[in-house]
Design a protein around this motif. Sequence first.
Motif, PDB file in Angstrom:
ATOM      1  N   SER A  91       3.473  -2.934 -18.148  1.00 10.80           N
ATOM      2  CA  SER A  91       2.772  -1.650 -18.089  1.00 10.80           C
ATOM      3  C   SER A  91       1.548  -1.734 -17.183  1.00 10.80           C
ATOM      4  CB  SER A  91       2.363  -1.223 -19.498  1.00 10.80           C
ATOM      5  OG  SER A  91       1.611  -0.030 -19.459  1.00 10.80           O
ATOM      6  N   ILE A  92       0.798  -2.819 -17.273  1.00  7.04           N
ATOM      7  CA  ILE A  92      -0.380  -2.989 -16.417  1.00  7.04           C
ATOM      8  C   ILE A  92       0.028  -3.086 -14.950  1.00  7.04           C
ATOM      9  CG2 ILE A  92      -2.293  -4.543 -15.886  1.00  7.04           C
ATOM     10  CD1 ILE A  92      -2.253  -5.330 -18.888  1.00  7.04           C
ATOM     11  N   SER A  93       1.077  -3.843 -14.665  1.00  5.10           N
ATOM     12  CA  SER A  93       1.540  -3.995 -13.282  1.00  5.10           C
ATOM     13  C   SER A  93       2.018  -2.673 -12.710  1.00  5.10           C
ATOM     14  CB  SER A  93       2.660  -5.034 -13.230  1.00  5.10           C
ATOM     15  OG  SER A  93       3.253  -5.076 -11.952  1.00  5.10           O
ATOM     16  N   ASN A  94       2.803  -1.925 -13.465  1.00  3.24           N
ATOM     17  CA  ASN A  94       3.309  -0.637 -12.966  1.00  3.24           C
ATOM     18  C   ASN A  94       2.180   0.369 -12.767  1.00  3.24           C
ATOM     19  OD1 ASN A  94       5.893  -1.672 -13.032  1.00  3.24           O
ATOM     20  ND2 ASN A  94       6.429  -0.713 -14.965  1.00  3.24           N
ATOM     21  N   THR A  95       1.186   0.350 -13.641  1.00  7.78           N
ATOM     22  CA  THR A  95       0.061   1.270 -13.497  1.00  7.78           C
ATOM     23  C   THR A  95      -0.765   0.939 -12.262  1.00  7.78           C
ATOM     24  OG1 THR A  95      -0.030   1.535 -15.903  1.00  7.78           O
ATOM     25  CG2 THR A  95      -1.967   2.209 -14.647  1.00  7.78           C
ATOM     26  N   ALA A  96      -0.953  -0.351 -11.992  1.00  6.25           N
ATOM     27  CA  ALA A  96      -1.757  -0.744 -10.832  1.00  6.25           C
ATOM     28  C   ALA A  96      -1.092  -0.353  -9.519  1.00  6.25           C
ATOM     29  CB  ALA A  96      -2.005  -2.255 -10.867  1.00  6.25           C
ATOM     30  N   LEU A  97       0.229  -0.326  -9.474  1.00  3.41           N
ATOM     31  CA  LEU A  97       0.959   0.001  -8.250  1.00  3.41           C
ATOM     32  C   LEU A  97       1.675   1.336  -8.374  1.00  3.41           C
ATOM     33  CD1 LEU A  97       2.446  -3.538  -7.535  1.00  3.41           C
ATOM     34  CD2 LEU A  97       0.417  -2.505  -6.527  1.00  3.41           C
ATOM     35  N   ALA A  98       1.095   2.247  -9.155  1.00  2.00           N
ATOM     36  CA  ALA A  98       1.740   3.545  -9.379  1.00  2.00           C
ATOM     37  C   ALA A  98       1.883   4.334  -8.093  1.00  2.00           C
ATOM     38  CB  ALA A  98       0.944   4.351 -10.406  1.00  2.00           C
ATOM     39  N   THR A  99       0.915   4.203  -7.167  1.00  2.00           N
ATOM     40  CA  THR A  99       0.983   4.950  -5.907  1.00  2.00           C
ATOM     41  C   THR A  99       2.158   4.490  -5.067  1.00  2.00           C
ATOM     42  OG1 THR A  99      -1.425   5.216  -5.930  1.00  2.00           O
ATOM     43  CG2 THR A  99      -0.287   5.593  -3.837  1.00  2.00           C
ATOM     44  N   GLU A 100       2.313   3.175  -4.919  1.00  2.00           N
ATOM     45  CA  GLU A 100       3.425   2.659  -4.117  1.00  2.00           C
ATOM     46  C   GLU A 100       4.769   2.968  -4.778  1.00  2.00           C
ATOM     47  OE1 GLU A 100       0.734   1.078  -4.857  1.00  2.00           O
ATOM     48  OE2 GLU A 100      -0.200   0.480  -2.953  1.00  2.00           O
ATOM     49  N   ILE A 101       4.841   2.891  -6.109  1.00  2.00           N
ATOM     50  CA  ILE A 101       6.090   3.185  -6.803  1.00  2.00           C
ATOM     51  C   ILE A 101       6.442   4.662  -6.660  1.00  2.00           C
ATOM     52  CG2 ILE A 101       7.210   3.218  -9.060  1.00  2.00           C
ATOM     53  CD1 ILE A 101       5.520   0.763  -9.792  1.00  2.00           C
ATOM     54  N   ALA A 102       5.420   5.539  -6.736  1.00  2.00           N
ATOM     55  CA  ALA A 102       5.673   6.975  -6.577  1.00  2.00           C
ATOM     56  C   ALA A 102       6.137   7.318  -5.174  1.00  2.00           C
ATOM     57  CB  ALA A 102       4.409   7.762  -6.924  1.00  2.00           C
ATOM     58  N   ASP A 103       5.743   6.503  -4.188  1.00  2.00           N
ATOM     59  CA  ASP A 103       6.182   6.738  -2.806  1.00  2.00           C
ATOM     60  C   ASP A 103       7.596   6.246  -2.544  1.00  2.00           C
ATOM     61  OD1 ASP A 103       3.791   7.917  -2.217  1.00  2.00           O
ATOM     62  OD2 ASP A 103       2.859   6.100  -1.429  1.00  2.00           O
ATOM     63  N   GLY A 104       8.263   5.704  -3.538  1.00  2.00           N
ATOM     64  CA  GLY A 104       9.657   5.283  -3.389  1.00  2.00           C
ATOM     65  C   GLY A 104       9.879   3.794  -3.328  1.00  2.00           C
ATOM     66  N   ASP A 105       8.829   2.980  -3.473  1.00  5.17           N
ATOM     67  CA  ASP A 105       8.983   1.522  -3.428  1.00  5.17           C
ATOM     68  C   ASP A 105       9.391   1.039  -4.824  1.00  5.17           C
ATOM     69  OD1 ASP A 105       8.969  -1.121  -2.803  1.00  5.17           O
ATOM     70  OD2 ASP A 105       6.994  -1.117  -1.857  1.00  5.17           O
ATOM     71  N   THR A 106      10.663   1.219  -5.158  1.00  4.51           N
ATOM     72  CA  THR A 106      11.141   0.874  -6.497  1.00  4.51           C
ATOM     73  C   THR A 106      11.232  -0.626  -6.734  1.00  4.51           C
ATOM     74  OG1 THR A 106      13.432   1.055  -5.696  1.00  4.51           O
ATOM     75  CG2 THR A 106      12.435   3.027  -6.676  1.00  4.51           C
TER      76      THR A 106
END
Length: 306
Positions: free
Chosen positions: A234-249
């Motif tokens: 959860s901490i890792s996904n929250t820290a990189l939420a911007t990159e994940i939202a841009d499609g970097d799955t």
Amino acid sequence: SISVAMAPLKSFWRQRPHVRWAAQVACLVSALWLWPCAPLSLALVPASCRRLLAVVLTPPGVIVSAPGLSPAALAAEEAQASQRPRRRKLNLYRGKVQDLRVGLDTYLFGFGELAARGTGVSTTDGLRPEDPACDPSCEAAVALRRLAARLGEGAFARRGQAAVTEVERQVLSPMLGMVFMGTLGDEQADQAARAAGDFASSVAELRSSAKALQGQGTLQRFRESLGYLNAFISISNTALATEIADGDTELNLVPLPIDDVALAGSQHWTERQTAFLEAQSPEAVFRRSQQLSPLQSLAAIPLVLR
């Protein structure tokens, strides 16, 4: 292009600061005089020096309008240069995430199966470790001893250092690599480091419970360790939420199912469980053992064909 041809020279400048500054001054002077060769002279000048040229050379239309010297081009180049270190770190971070995914499969399905069998619920004899009829050869006791051994067995021992266990190598090592890579924020990195430490402590308690042949206690400790892993995810996904939202799955990690009900309701983890069990089947293990490495393949080629 000229920029590609000048790349080795620019690399030489970066490695030697005193030569770099002298070369920049020389390029600045040459750019002021080499009017017919403006694009060539500009290609030799770094971005910081080109900005100075744009200020010094006030007459428009000669060099100011040359390629690579416009304010928009300079701003775009500076934006790309500022993002390069971040992109390099994210590329390394993706590799750690991929390593952690493989380690999580082994921990959830490999170690989790032993913890579940240690309760005696899914065994063929149906005996629990607490039952008087459960001797050292009953399935639950064998599973718990095997779990304790896998949690304590180490490899790659060096002189004066303890051996690295399977969990440390496949799970903790990628987690700590993700923490100390500098991709997460300072506060989030501290939180992730605490979650990794809590997971390591829970694994030690899990091994102690398995060595004591405590079936339900071992399963409870295992589920607690999954909770610490989910906190880290959860901490890792929250820290990189911007990159994940841009499609970097590739940076996204899916939380682990705590029990069988959550596992059955997750398509992602049921698919990974199927793939893991297929890879651990005797047929798959045999096929991998028969595959030749590159050096073995080269040795198998007859000498007359080399």
